[in-house]
Scaffold this motif. Structure first.
Motif, PDB file in Angstrom:
ATOM      1  N   ARG A  38       0.817  -1.220   0.008  1.00 55.98           N
ATOM      2  CA  ARG A  38      -0.033  -0.090   0.006  1.00 55.98           C
ATOM      3  C   ARG A  38       0.989   1.236  -0.039  1.00 55.98           C
ATOM      4  N   HIS A  39       2.188   1.370   0.380  1.00 56.76           N
ATOM      5  CA  HIS A  39       2.988   2.314   0.467  1.00 56.76           C
ATOM      6  C   HIS A  39       4.225   1.918  -0.348  1.00 56.76           C
ATOM      7  N   SER A  40       4.730   0.718  -0.185  1.00 55.56           N
ATOM      8  CA  SER A  40       6.006   0.591  -0.715  1.00 55.56           C
ATOM      9  C   SER A  40       6.065  -0.968  -1.497  1.00 55.56           C
ATOM     10  N   ALA A  41       5.581  -1.004  -2.610  1.00 57.90           N
ATOM     11  CA  ALA A  41       5.621  -2.226  -3.571  1.00 57.90           C
ATOM     12  C   ALA A  41       6.862  -2.755  -3.698  1.00 57.90           C
ATOM     13  N   GLY A  42       7.793  -1.819  -3.539  1.00 58.27           N
ATOM     14  CA  GLY A  42       9.186  -2.191  -4.051  1.00 58.27           C
ATOM     15  C   GLY A  42       9.770  -3.046  -2.813  1.00 58.27           C
ATOM     16  N   PHE A  43       9.664  -2.558  -1.461  1.00 53.36           N
ATOM     17  CA  PHE A  43      10.036  -3.254  -0.311  1.00 53.36           C
ATOM     18  C   PHE A  43       9.271  -4.681  -0.093  1.00 53.36           C
ATOM     19  N   ALA A  44       7.986  -4.516  -0.595  1.00 50.30           N
ATOM     20  CA  ALA A  44       6.963  -5.648  -0.384  1.00 50.30           C
ATOM     21  C   ALA A  44       7.593  -6.885  -1.488  1.00 50.30           C
ATOM     22  N   MET A  45       8.382  -6.353  -2.727  1.00 58.03           N
ATOM     23  CA  MET A  45       8.815  -7.204  -3.573  1.00 58.03           C
ATOM     24  C   MET A  45      10.376  -7.855  -2.857  1.00 58.03           C
ATOM     25  N   THR A  46      10.998  -7.231  -1.838  1.00 55.38           N
ATOM     26  CA  THR A  46      12.011  -7.687  -1.342  1.00 55.38           C
ATOM     27  C   THR A  46      11.471  -8.790  -0.326  1.00 55.38           C
ATOM     28  N   LEU A  47      10.623  -8.574   0.254  1.00 52.69           N
ATOM     29  CA  LEU A  47      10.116  -9.594   1.385  1.00 52.69           C
ATOM     30  C   LEU A  47       9.357 -10.892   0.453  1.00 52.69           C
ATOM     31  N   MET A  48       8.982 -10.735  -0.705  1.00 53.05           N
ATOM     32  CA  MET A  48       8.154 -11.424  -1.420  1.00 53.05           C
ATOM     33  C   MET A  48       9.189 -12.520  -1.815  1.00 53.05           C
ATOM     34  N   THR A  49      10.184 -11.880  -2.302  1.00 53.80           N
ATOM     35  CA  THR A  49      11.588 -12.751  -2.999  1.00 53.80           C
ATOM     36  C   THR A  49      12.095 -13.644  -1.908  1.00 53.80           C
ATOM     37  N   HIS A  50      12.429 -12.915  -0.632  1.00 54.59           N
ATOM     38  CA  HIS A  50      12.758 -13.783   0.247  1.00 54.59           C
ATOM     39  C   HIS A  50      12.211 -14.929   0.613  1.00 54.59           C
ATOM     40  N   ASP A  51      10.873 -14.721   0.639  1.00 58.24           N
ATOM     41  CA  ASP A  51      10.014 -15.892   1.154  1.00 58.24           C
ATOM     42  C   ASP A  51      10.144 -16.921  -0.009  1.00 58.24           C
ATOM     43  N   LEU A  52      10.658 -16.618  -1.249  1.00 61.15           N
ATOM     44  CA  LEU A  52      10.731 -17.790  -2.474  1.00 61.15           C
ATOM     45  C   LEU A  52      11.486 -18.841  -1.991  1.00 61.15           C
ATOM     46  N   CYS A  53      12.808 -18.215  -1.631  1.00 60.01           N
ATOM     47  CA  CYS A  53      13.837 -19.170  -1.196  1.00 60.01           C
ATOM     48  C   CYS A  53      13.415 -19.998   0.003  1.00 60.01           C
ATOM     49  N   THR A  54      12.632 -19.262   1.215  1.00 59.68           N
ATOM     50  CA  THR A  54      12.083 -19.989   2.399  1.00 59.68           C
ATOM     51  C   THR A  54      11.129 -20.929   1.573  1.00 59.68           C
ATOM     52  N   ALA A  55      10.418 -20.871   0.703  1.00 64.28           N
ATOM     53  CA  ALA A  55       9.325 -21.844   0.204  1.00 64.28           C
ATOM     54  C   ALA A  55       9.939 -22.971  -0.478  1.00 64.28           C
ATOM     55  N   ALA A  56      10.923 -22.724  -1.204  1.00 63.53           N
ATOM     56  CA  ALA A  56      11.708 -23.640  -2.014  1.00 63.53           C
ATOM     57  C   ALA A  56      12.289 -24.866  -1.025  1.00 63.53           C
ATOM     58  N   ILE A  57      13.029 -24.216   0.003  1.00 63.33           N
ATOM     59  CA  ILE A  57      13.585 -25.282   0.998  1.00 63.33           C
ATOM     60  C   ILE A  57      12.352 -25.935   2.085  1.00 63.33           C
ATOM     61  N   TYR A  58      11.528 -25.028   2.228  1.00 65.16           N
ATOM     62  CA  TYR A  58      10.300 -25.754   3.258  1.00 65.16           C
ATOM     63  C   TYR A  58       9.704 -27.076   2.282  1.00 65.16           C
ATOM     64  N   ASN A  59       9.474 -26.700   1.310  1.00 69.96           N
ATOM     65  CA  ASN A  59       8.451 -27.685   0.279  1.00 69.96           C
ATOM     66  C   ASN A  59       9.447 -28.607  -0.340  1.00 69.96           C
ATOM     67  N   PHE A  60      10.927 -28.594  -0.579  1.00 67.43           N
ATOM     68  CA  PHE A  60      11.590 -29.597  -1.080  1.00 67.43           C
ATOM     69  C   PHE A  60      12.706 -29.784  -0.712  1.00 67.43           C
ATOM     70  N   GLY A  61      13.271 -29.000   0.246  1.00 65.56           N
ATOM     71  CA  GLY A  61      14.645 -29.563   1.002  1.00 65.56           C
ATOM     72  C   GLY A  61      14.575 -30.583   1.950  1.00 65.56           C
ATOM     73  N   THR A  62      15.876 -31.209   2.246  1.00 60.51           N
ATOM     74  CA  THR A  62      15.915 -32.373   3.180  1.00 60.51           C
ATOM     75  C   THR A  62      15.691 -31.672   4.657  1.00 60.51           C
ATOM     76  N   GLU A  63      15.604 -32.709   5.524  1.00 62.15           N
ATOM     77  CA  GLU A  63      15.341 -32.339   6.868  1.00 62.15           C
ATOM     78  C   GLU A  63      16.455 -31.506   7.387  1.00 62.15           C
ATOM     79  N   GLU A  64      17.888 -32.061   6.908  1.00 62.00           N
ATOM     80  CA  GLU A  64      18.887 -31.147   7.357  1.00 62.00           C
ATOM     81  C   GLU A  64      18.906 -29.666   6.871  1.00 62.00           C
ATOM     82  N   GLN A  65      18.628 -29.745   5.452  1.00 63.13           N
ATOM     83  CA  GLN A  65      18.610 -28.171   4.966  1.00 63.13           C
ATOM     84  C   GLN A  65      17.545 -27.230   5.798  1.00 63.13           C
TER      85      GLN A  65
END
Length: 380
Positions: free
Chosen positions: A78-105
């Motif tokens: 609503r105020h900074s779509a750019g910073f929202a993009m930063t957070l959004m992309t950070h979560d893509l890394c998180t999601a990939a590990i959470y959904n596909f990573g090994t238990e150790e990862q």
């Protein structure tokens, strides 16, 4: 507007809105003008539990879903779509590990990502094109000690601030001569990995976008995310669900910001001796912004709720990504028209809203690609 939020979701919206009002709204124009990403705020969001909210508590998350994540991104955008993009992309890394990573990862990286101790990135797009996913020049060579990664990625959000990165690369070809991709994790401080060119974007300027480069990057045998040779699935699932729901939420925030700015300006601007909002033609423009917000909101939170129930939501998310991002352009342009000459003065945020809306279109797949996905699902 979607009206079926539970009490936790309502509380999250209220808390994030107050955080945005204090930490983001006063600085959004400055970040845009300076093309600066306030990466220090990533840790603030992590400390408050607003990163990786879809991750289970055993790995440091809140155990919620992508619906709550979309609420957070909408409020930030609503105020900074750019910073929202930063957070959004950070979560893509998180999601990939959470959904596909090994238990150790998961145990090693998810708590650090959810807390904001480290910033994540996902590098898929290559100079040969983003929509042509399988046409990878990046190579992952298997060795006795693990893997060697070489390549260059382009238009990568968080390129210069992420210290944990997931890449896709060609690890072989099948019997038909088609590329086989793997997804691979690059830990912080890995030798041979660097950021390259930084892009000077039209919009989304509270985020940093540029090239990432791997030159003879040596990675261990445990670096693969998911199964070897299944990197396309990692990328498609992560972008199709987490990327497009995130981009839609950012677009929704832009629509909301445009609506609010139109109402505020219309009430304060006096013309013909009365507030601008008293003119029927202006009321029509505000109504159109409101309707687009209602429609995009209902589409987005319906789709995220479907995903959170464990059902396939790819086509729904493609549909809302198309509708919401295009509607954000219409809404911001409409508000600019409503404001007349003031609409093109940078002291007002509507010009930033329009630039952010336009820049949002190719992220996570162009409008044309979204329509192809929707049509393909309809024609099954």
């Amino acid at each position: 507007m979607f009206e079926f939020y539970n009490d936790d979701q309502k509380m999250i919206r209220t808390v994030v809105r107050e955080l945005v009002k204090k930490e983001i709204a006063p600085h959004a124009a400055e970040w845009d003008e300076e093309d600066r990403c306030p990466k220090e705020l990533v840790k603030v969001f992590g400390e408050l539990g607003f990163l990786g909210v879809f991750v289970s508590p055993e790995y440091g998350g809140a155990g919620l879903g992508i619906t709550e994540r979309a609420i957070i991104l909408e409020e930030v955008a609503r105020h900074s779509a750019g910073f929202a993009m930063t957070l959004m992309t950070h979560d893509l890394c998180t999601a990939a590990i959470y959904n596909f990573g090994t238990e150790e990862q998961k145990k090693e990286w998810l708590p650090k990502l959810c807390s904001g101790e480290i910033i994540g990135g996902l590098s898929v797009t290559e100079p040969t094109g983003g929509s042509d996913l399988m046409n990878h020049a990046t190579t992952i060579e298997k060795t006795d000690d693990g893997f060697v990664l070489n390549g260059r990625k382009v238009f990568i959000t968080n390129s210069h601030i992420a210290n944990l990165n997931i890449w896709t690369g060609k690890i072989g070809v099948n019997e038909k001569g088609r590329n086989i991709l793997s997804a691979i994790l690059i830990p912080p401080g890995t030798e041979g990995y660097s950021a390259g060119r930084k892009e000077h974007k039209l919009g989304l300027r509270g985020s940093v976008t540029g090239d990432t480069i791997a030159k003879d990057v040596k990675l261990g045998p445990d670096a693969i995310i998911g199964k070897e040779g299944k990197g396309a699935g990692v990328a498609l699932h992560t972008i199709g669900n987490f990327g497009r729901s995130g981009m839609s939420a950012i677009a929704l925030g832009v629509i909301k910001g445009s609506l609010e700015e139109a109402i505020k300006f219309g009430k304060e601007r006096i013309i013909y001796g009365k507030p601008l909002v008293k003119i029927p033609a202006i009321q029509e423009m505000i109504a159109e912004n409101q309707i687009e917000y209602e429609a995009a909101s209902a589409m987005l939170y319906n789709a995220t709720t479907v995903y959170d129930r464990g059902e396939d939501a790819v086509a729904r998310l493609a549909a809302v990504k198309y509708f919401a991002t295009e509607a954000a352009i219409r809404s911001s342009r409409r508000t600019m028209d409503l404001m007349g000459g003031y609409g093109v003065i940078n002291e007002y945020p509507v010009g930033r809203f329009l630039r952010d809306a336009v820049t949002n279109i190719p992220s996570g797949g162009t409008s044309q690609i979204m329509k192809i996905i929707v049509a393909g699902n309809a024609l099954k």
